[in-house]
Scaffold this motif. Structure first.
Motif, PDB file in Angstrom:
ATOM      1  N   ASP A 383       1.035  -1.087  -0.225  1.00 15.88           N
ATOM      2  CA  ASP A 383       0.021  -0.097   0.190  1.00 15.88           C
ATOM      3  C   ASP A 383       0.838   1.209  -0.066  1.00 15.88           C
ATOM      4  OD1 ASP A 383       1.117  -0.152   2.693  1.00 15.88           O
ATOM      5  OD2 ASP A 383      -0.984   0.663   3.606  1.00 15.88           O
ATOM      6  N   THR A 425      -5.627   0.201   5.556  1.00 18.64           N
ATOM      7  CA  THR A 425      -6.766   0.005   4.622  1.00 18.64           C
ATOM      8  C   THR A 425      -5.887  -0.170   3.442  1.00 18.64           C
ATOM      9  OG1 THR A 425      -8.565   0.822   5.783  1.00 18.64           O
ATOM     10  CG2 THR A 425      -8.841   0.772   3.392  1.00 18.64           C
ATOM     11  N   GLN A 426      -5.963  -1.113   2.560  1.00 16.02           N
ATOM     12  CA  GLN A 426      -5.009  -1.357   1.366  1.00 16.02           C
ATOM     13  C   GLN A 426      -6.039  -0.949   0.026  1.00 16.02           C
ATOM     14  OE1 GLN A 426      -1.859  -2.890   1.806  1.00 16.02           O
ATOM     15  NE2 GLN A 426      -2.679  -2.461   3.771  1.00 16.02           N
ATOM     16  N   TRP A 428      -7.950  -1.942  -3.221  1.00 14.16           N
ATOM     17  CA  TRP A 428      -8.667  -2.774  -3.472  1.00 14.16           C
ATOM     18  C   TRP A 428      -7.871  -4.131  -4.093  1.00 14.16           C
ATOM     19  CZ3 TRP A 428      -9.910  -4.523  -8.371  1.00 14.16           C
ATOM     20  CH2 TRP A 428      -9.432  -3.810  -9.315  1.00 14.16           C
ATOM     21  N   HIS A 430      -4.705  -4.789  -3.841  1.00 19.72           N
ATOM     22  CA  HIS A 430      -3.583  -5.286  -3.044  1.00 19.72           C
ATOM     23  C   HIS A 430      -3.679  -5.904  -1.852  1.00 19.72           C
ATOM     24  CE1 HIS A 430      -0.723  -3.396  -5.929  1.00 19.72           C
ATOM     25  NE2 HIS A 430      -1.199  -1.665  -5.264  1.00 19.72           N
ATOM     26  N   TYR A 431      -5.028  -6.393  -1.722  1.00 19.35           N
ATOM     27  CA  TYR A 431      -5.434  -6.953  -0.378  1.00 19.35           C
ATOM     28  C   TYR A 431      -4.534  -8.302  -0.068  1.00 19.35           C
ATOM     29  CZ  TYR A 431      -7.869  -9.002   3.490  1.00 19.35           C
ATOM     30  OH  TYR A 431      -8.549  -9.720   4.723  1.00 19.35           O
ATOM     31  N   VAL A 477      -9.516  -4.162   3.460  1.00 17.69           N
ATOM     32  CA  VAL A 477      -9.711  -3.573   2.080  1.00 17.69           C
ATOM     33  C   VAL A 477     -11.233  -3.001   2.062  1.00 17.69           C
ATOM     34  CG1 VAL A 477     -10.529  -5.647   1.263  1.00 17.69           C
ATOM     35  CG2 VAL A 477      -9.995  -3.864  -0.326  1.00 17.69           C
ATOM     36  N   PRO A 481     -13.927   1.538  -3.080  1.00 20.79           N
ATOM     37  CA  PRO A 481     -12.925   2.085  -3.648  1.00 20.79           C
ATOM     38  C   PRO A 481     -12.913   3.625  -3.689  1.00 20.79           C
ATOM     39  CG  PRO A 481     -12.844   0.249  -4.520  1.00 20.79           C
ATOM     40  CD  PRO A 481     -14.636   0.533  -4.032  1.00 20.79           C
ATOM     41  N   HIS A 487     -10.528   4.461   3.503  1.00 20.21           N
ATOM     42  CA  HIS A 487      -9.169   4.388   3.228  1.00 20.21           C
ATOM     43  C   HIS A 487      -8.509   4.891   4.546  1.00 20.21           C
ATOM     44  CE1 HIS A 487      -9.386   2.685  -0.653  1.00 20.21           C
ATOM     45  NE2 HIS A 487     -10.040   3.883  -1.279  1.00 20.21           N
TER      46      HIS A 487
END
Length: 597
Positions: A383, A425-426, A428, A430-431, A477, A481, A487
């Motif tokens: 992230d 919070t990643q 979406w 990259h979770y 996540v 987004p 985030h």
């Protein structure tokens, strides 16, 4: 071992996929037929491009619905195959994947299937091609690897072998121990994929939810061990169908893919990268901000004192107990707004931790150092959060704290004693990558993933921790987004008395997140409290949970930029208050709507 990846696993044009695979360190690729057909380059040009990139073309795939069909249909299949084998010769591929038939006219006749595959192998041999027969988990009549092998064995053709695919084997619950009955030289190819454990149609599961080894719930390593015991000496190859990967940038996805194979090889004992160096604590959390005043106001109300200033950079150290927060107002922070920019991880051996990271494709970040600055190494998490490997007040190691000069300050308020956990919070896409990164590069243990209800959908969250819980990072996540509120990142601060800490914070001018009265009505129905206890929680916005190990009381500050703080009191409790997360998320959405920020 050699590594390979199917082009279907990555997004973009075929040339973009090949470039990404090469830069990530793969030795070869599987060319997915649709990628070839949709591209402008001739097979000879693709062959040359692969050679320039140092990639071998390990497999061309797939050929479908070949065997156990009526004679007229099989004749058409051979004509089609001749064209494909000629194309493969131009492409420089010597192995073709043939999937077990799903054709509506296919019959359940192993002898006929063996005959047809043998005739196909005869034709393939004329072109210098081998045929790898694979059982699709949803094949019409052949849907297990043991059945596919029986047909290959019956055919007895030197140019015919089998392809083993971890998804097709493990999704059906087949026992990989039967792989021991297959001679290694007859396993022409090995395709690997993990997947979350889902109760759904296997075809949809396969087409949308595969992931890289180590990101799902399958025992891919156990299967690979069985394959290697046969003497198989081909590549470990990834074939991943995943909606998220197909929309994400190819370069980072390819790096994540190759990292998964490096970790897999370590797990099965065929590679020995530097051993994991598990962090032993959180040295600091660093906030980047364009304006230090709002952050300083919150930290001051929480009882922190500004104790030191970096000798060469605009970075202040705020401390309370063993909880340390750096506030950075450099140019980069001014561009990105207030956010959690970096985490300092206490490491038993920072140099070895950096070597491990580099070996697993997490390069060290370039840093501007003034003369005399501690030589701290850092890598970027998926992230973008910078992770520093550091030591605090250990004479034998460089001390990051020595980069700071003490300043006059009032004594910090006793109450907070350390950072309990950090929540990131990643993006979406990259979770899953974040989970594998923290598990493999840092050696943290990944706990079970949980779903949390947000007013705009579901959020997924998964914590990674060390053995004693002194390092806890919750990876989430967001459900929406495009919504900046999901985030948000937060820093949870451990206290022995959350009620006192909350009162002090509020008395010092801090603003706690308001919690709806309905929550406390429900809490009264679910739990019994001492006289006045629930009223105190209602007054301060304190949330409550319990598990088999103890109780959890926590409350939240209002958000500054993308960051908020949480005060937590653990009394044996091991979780993160997931039961209360939907209430917190809804309250934050409401607060944002009211304040407009």
């Amino acid at each position: 071992m050699r590594t390979s990846i199917a082009t279907v696993s990555l997004s973009g044009s075929l040339t973009e996929k090949l470039t990404a695979a090469s830069r990530a360190g793969f030795d070869g690729v599987e060319i997915f037929e649709n990628d070839l057909l949709a591209g402008p380059l001739a097979p000879e040009e693709i062959r040359a491009r692969c050679a320039d990139l140092g990639l071998s073309v390990d497999l061309y795939q797939p050929m479908r619905d070949i065997e156990a069909v009526p004679a007229e249909e099989f004749g058409r299949n051979l004509r089609r195959a001749r064209h494909k084998f000629e194309l493969m010769r131009r492409l420089g591929a010597d192995t073709v994947l043939v999937c077990s038939s799903v054709h509506p006219l296919a019959v359940d006749d192993d002898a006929l299937a063996a005959e047809h595959l043998s005739r196909l192998a005869d034709l393939a041999q004329e072109f210098g091609v081998r045929v790898a027969y694979e059982a699709l988990a949803w094949g019409r009549h052949v849907n297990t690897y043991t059945h596919a092998w029986r047909i290959v064995e019956t055919a007895g053709h030197p140019a015919l072998g089998t392809c083993l695919d971890s998804f097709h084997i493990l999704s059906r619950g087949s026992d990989p121990k039967g792989i021991a009955d297959i001679p290694g030289e007859k396993i022409f190819f090995l395709q690997l994929a993990d997947a979350p454990l889902l109760a759904m149609d296997v075809l949809q599961w396969s087409r949308h939810y595969r992931c890289f080894p180590g990101q799902g719930g399958f025992d891919v390593a156990g299967l690979v061990r069985q394959v290697l015991r046969t003497g198989y000496d081909g590549p470990l190859s990834l074939e991943i169908f995943n909606d998220v990967f197909r929309q994400a940038e190819a370069g980072p996805t390819a790096v994540d893919a190759h990292r998964s194979l490096l970790v897999l090889q370590e797990t099965v004992g065929v590679a020995t990268p530097p051993a994991p160096v598990v962090p032993t604590g959180v040295a600091f959390a660093e906030l980047g901000t364009p304006d230090a005043e709002p952050v300083a106001a919150v930290l001051g109300a929480l009882g922190f004192a500004r104790t030191a200033r970096h000798r060469s950079k605009p970075v202040d150290l705020w401390q309370q107990g063993e909880a340390r927060i750096l506030v950075n107002t450099s140019g980069a922070a001014r561009r990105t707004g207030t956010r959690l920019a970096a985490i300092g991880l206490e490491s038993p051996d920072p140099t070895a931790a950096a070597r491990r990271a580099e070996a697993l494709l997490a390069p060290l970040l370039p840093r501007r150092r003034a003369a005399g600055d501690a030589p701290l190494d850092a890598v970027a998490a998926p992230d973008g959060t910078e992770l520093f490997f550091c030591a605090t007040d250990r004479p034998e190691l460089p001390n990051w704290r020595a980069d700071f000069a003490d300043v006059e300050h009032e004594r910090a308020t006793a109450g907070v004693h350390r950072i309990d956990h950090l929540a990131l919070t990643q993006p979406w896409h990259h979770y899953d990558e974040a989970t594998l990164f923290h598990r493999s590069v840092l050696g943290l243990h990944a706990q079970e993933s949980v779903d949390v209800a947000d007013p705009y959908g579901l959020m997924r969250s998964r914590a990674v921790t060390n053995a004693d819980g002194s390092v806890r990072i919750a990876l989430g996540v967001g459900a929406a987004p495009t919504d900046d509120t999901v985030h948000a990142q937060h820093i949870a601060l451990a206290t022995d008395d959350v009620v006192t800490a909350a009162r002090r914070f509020r008395a010092a001018g801090g603003r706690l997140l308001p919690i709806p009265a309905n929550y406390y009505d429900d809490l009264a129905a679910r739990h019994e409290f001492a006289d006045g206890e629930l009223e105190t929680y209602r007054e301060l916005g304190i949330l409550y949970d319990r598990d088999a190990h103890g109780e959890f009381r926590h409350c939240y500050t209002m958000t500054v930029g993308r960051v908020f703080f949480e005060l937590v009191q653990r009394d044996g409790y091991r979780g993160y208050g997931a039961q209360n997360a939907p209430v917190r998320l809804a309250a934050q959405h409401t607060a944002r709507a009211v304040t407009g920020g």
